[in-house]
Motif scaffolding. Structure first.
Motif, short mmCIF file in Angstrom:
data_model
loop_
_atom_site.label_atom_id
_atom_site.label_comp_id
_atom_site.label_asym_id
_atom_site.label_seq_id
_atom_site.Cartn_x
_atom_site.Cartn_y
_atom_site.Cartn_z
N GLU A 237 -41.23 24.34 -44.51
CA GLU A 237 -41.33 24.06 -45.68
C GLU A 237 -39.31 22.70 -45.73
OE1 GLU A 237 -38.39 27.21 -48.92
OE2 GLU A 237 -39.22 28.21 -47.69
N VAL A 238 -38.60 23.04 -44.96
CA VAL A 238 -38.36 21.26 -45.34
C VAL A 238 -38.38 20.14 -45.28
CG1 VAL A 238 -35.80 21.08 -43.81
CG2 VAL A 238 -35.94 23.12 -43.89
N LEU A 239 -39.43 19.92 -44.19
CA LEU A 239 -40.07 18.51 -44.02
C LEU A 239 -41.45 18.75 -45.17
CD1 LEU A 239 -41.96 18.76 -40.63
CD2 LEU A 239 -40.02 17.89 -41.38
N ARG A 243 -40.39 15.78 -47.82
CA ARG A 243 -41.61 14.73 -48.47
C ARG A 243 -41.13 15.05 -49.86
NH1 ARG A 243 -45.05 17.58 -46.29
NH2 ARG A 243 -44.85 16.29 -44.33
N GLU A 244 -41.04 15.44 -50.48
CA GLU A 244 -41.25 15.38 -51.53
C GLU A 244 -40.08 15.20 -52.51
OE1 GLU A 244 -41.17 19.74 -52.62
OE2 GLU A 244 -43.84 20.02 -52.66
N ILE A 249 -37.76 9.88 -54.70
CA ILE A 249 -36.52 8.83 -54.90
C ILE A 249 -37.91 7.48 -54.73
CG2 ILE A 249 -35.28 7.95 -53.13
CD1 ILE A 249 -34.09 10.37 -52.60
N ALA A 250 -38.60 7.31 -54.00
CA ALA A 250 -40.02 6.42 -54.48
C ALA A 250 -40.32 6.45 -55.67
CB ALA A 250 -40.50 6.64 -53.45
N ALA A 251 -40.76 7.56 -56.06
CA ALA A 251 -41.28 7.19 -58.05
C ALA A 251 -40.11 6.67 -58.90
CB ALA A 251 -41.85 8.70 -58.02
N HIS A 252 -38.99 7.47 -58.05
CA HIS A 252 -37.96 7.16 -59.43
C HIS A 252 -37.39 5.82 -59.13
CE1 HIS A 252 -34.48 7.04 -61.89
NE2 HIS A 252 -33.34 6.93 -60.48
N ALA A 253 -37.14 4.73 -58.35
CA ALA A 253 -37.16 3.53 -57.69
C ALA A 253 -38.31 2.90 -58.61
CB ALA A 253 -37.37 3.37 -56.60
N TYR A 254 -39.84 2.56 -57.85
CA TYR A 254 -40.25 2.29 -58.55
C TYR A 254 -40.52 2.10 -60.44
CZ TYR A 254 -45.76 0.55 -59.89
OH TYR A 254 -46.58 0.16 -60.71
N THR A 255 -39.98 3.62 -60.98
CA THR A 255 -40.34 3.38 -62.72
C THR A 255 -39.36 2.56 -63.27
OG1 THR A 255 -41.59 5.70 -62.42
CG2 THR A 255 -40.02 4.97 -64.40
N LYS A 256 -37.93 2.54 -62.20
CA LYS A 256 -36.83 1.64 -62.89
C LYS A 256 -37.34 0.52 -62.88
CE LYS A 256 -31.96 1.52 -61.80
NZ LYS A 256 -30.46 1.96 -61.03
#
Length: 337
Positions: A237-239, A243-244, A249-256
């Motif tokens: 669950e922690v992993l 991962r989520e 974070i990657a989606a936020h950076a790409y969107t920004k």
């Protein structure tokens, strides 16, 4: 029979025996020779149906015997049934060995005092045969040997053949010895059974302790297995959450990064189309200018009305004066005085 025996016991306990002779009359000394015309009763027994040839162990031949007595048959069946019931009762109340643990099995151990010889037992069958009745049995025997010698009797006094006090001693020794030996064997058997019961109780206690220890170890293993499964589930669950989070974070950076140039263009296009405006300018355009235009129109309408009235007045005055001038022109001129 040639002699008739007579045995009697005297009141004092002695036994006497005497044989009285019986005379035979009208009989010859030797057997009469058979005549040639006499019918012979002998024959070849190999062709007799009553003779069984071959192995009799494996053949079950129903002999020609008389029907058994129903009472005797019932008695034998009752005795057999009681024997089977006693054997079943002894087997039921006989102390047995406890069942083996799971994954184990008992092994037969020789516990008898003497070794037992094992051998093949041949199956034997008891068969009875009823012979035919005698044919033409004569009233008297065919041959009676001639009497020879003299009749004599012998008186045996008490104690001459058998002395009870002396003869009973070895019998009593044997009986007492066998009784004592049997008693000692029974006592030793009881002691051995008591020892076996004690060993059985000790074994049961040890087995119960081992079983409790096994149950405790199984419960401990089960708890460890459940704890391991729970830890693995928590780690998964922690992993999954990590991962989520990384994906977010990657989606936020790409969107920004993607919207860095898009937002100014969109705002500029919206501003140019009038979706974004100054509230003061909007208020002036929507509220002040319509009111001002309405007031200006009202002022112009009043001025236009005033001008139109003035034009009408001027037109009326002009027409009045024009009419007056025309009247003056039409009148004759008066001389000057």
């Amino acid at each position: 029979m040639a002699f008739v025996s007579d045995g009697r016991r005297d009141p004092n306990g002695s036994y006497t025996f005497s044989s009285r002779p019986r005379p035979v009359e009208n009989r010859t000394k030797y057997r009469e020779p058979p005549s040639e015309q006499a019918h012979s009763n002998y024959g070849n027994i190999m062709y007799d149906r009553r003779v069984v040839r071959g192995n009799t162990y494996t053949q079950h031949i129903i002999p020609t015997v008389a029907q058994p007595d129903p009472a005797e048959t019932h008695r034998q069946q009752e005795v057999r049934r009681r024997a089977v019931a006693r054997k079943r009762t002894r087997e039921q109340f006989r102390p047995t060995t406890p069942k083996a643990l799971q994954g184990r099995k008992h092994i037969d151990v020789q516990t008898e005092l003497y070794l037992e010889e094992l051998s093949d037992v041949i199956d034997a069958t008891d068969i009875e045969c009823q012979t035919d009745a005698f044919l033409d049995k004569p009233a008297t025997p065919l041959f009676i040997p001639a009497k020879s010698g003299k009749d004599a009797e012998t008186q045996i006094e008490e104690g001459e053949l058998f002395d009870f006090d002396r003869e009973v001693q070895p019998l009593l020794e044997v009986l007492v010895g066998k009784t004592i030996e049997q008693s000692l064997e029974e006592v030793m058997e009881e002691e051995e059974l008591a020892c076996l019961r004690a060993q059985q109780r000790a074994f049961e206690e040890l087995r119960n302790n081992e079983l409790a220890e096994v149950l405790r170890l199984q419960e401990q293993e089960r708890r460890r297995r459940e704890e391991k499964a729970r830890r693995i589930a928590q780690q998964r669950e922690v992993l999954q959450k990590e991962r989520e989070t990384a994906e977010k974070i990657a989606a936020h950076a790409y969107t920004k990064q993607y919207l860095a140039d898009l937002l100014p263009a969109v705002f500029t296009s919206l501003r140019s189309r009038g979706y974004f405006c100054d509230p003061v300018v909007k208020d002036i355009e929507t509220n002040f200018f319509p009111w001002l235009m309405a007031e200006v129109n009202n002022s112009l309408d009043k001025r236009y009305i005033a001008r139109q009235l003035l034009d009408n007045i001027i037109l009326d005055v002009t027409q009045k004066r024009l009419e007056d001038f025309k009247e003056l022109e039409t009148q004759p001129a008066k001389p000057d005085i």
